[in-house]
Scaffold this active site. Structure first.
Site, PDB file in Angstrom:
ATOM      1  N   ARG A   3       0.827  -1.209   0.000  1.00  0.00           N
ATOM      2  CA  ARG A   3       0.000   0.000   0.000  1.00  0.00           C
ATOM      3  C   ARG A   3       0.852   1.245   0.000  1.00  0.00           C
ATOM      4  O   ARG A   3       1.931   1.296   0.594  1.00  0.00           O
ATOM      5  CB  ARG A   3      -0.887   0.008   1.243  1.00  0.00           C
ATOM      6  N   CYS A  58       0.019   5.423   0.824  1.00  0.00           N
ATOM      7  CA  CYS A  58      -1.003   6.318   1.360  1.00  0.00           C
ATOM      8  C   CYS A  58      -0.420   7.719   1.381  1.00  0.00           C
ATOM      9  O   CYS A  58       0.616   7.947   2.016  1.00  0.00           O
ATOM     10  CB  CYS A  58      -1.421   5.877   2.758  1.00  0.00           C
TER      11      CYS A  58
END
Length: 124
Positions: free
Chosen positions: A102, A104
């Site tokens: 991920r 972010c």
């Protein structure tokens, strides 16, 4: 050859793009924001509510592509305010239990002035 994905169970694209595209054994979703597909509006106001709606939308798009959120290998998450990081993570973790890779990042402004947007790459 790629295949465009569309489902009425997720919001229509708000621009000239597809909800997702399948190519090979991967599906690439467009970023989902907290639009309620039944009304076409952003109704959620908190980061938690918006993250739930985003994840529900992604679940439906991935289902239409023949896969699921459990097969996510990478997500890219955009937050309007990094102070929401903890609250976002709490809800995100309920859905992405397989813990894909991920990124972010903070975004100055997101479409329809939402608080969060998430896109997914998943295996089909």
């Amino acid at each position: 050859m790629s295949k465009k994905v569309y489902t009425k169970s997720a919001p229509d694209a708000i621009g000239p793009y597809s909800q997702a595209v399948v190519t090979g054994n991967l599906v690439f979703t467009s970023g989902q924001i907290a639009i309620n597909p039944e009304t076409g509006n952003v109704e959620a106001t908190t980061i938690e509510e918006q993250t739930h709606q985003v994840c529900k939308n992604l679940t439906e798009v991935l289902k239409a592509a023949g896969t699921s959120i459990d097969n996510a290998v990478k997500t890219v998450c955009f937050l309007k305010n990094m102070e929401d990081f903890g609250a976002f993570n709490a809800v995100y973790g309920e859905y992405f239990q397989s813990k894909p890779a991920r990124s972010c990042v903070a975004a100055k402004q997101l479409p329809k002035d939402v608080l969060v947007e998430v896109e997914v790459i998943a295996e089909v």
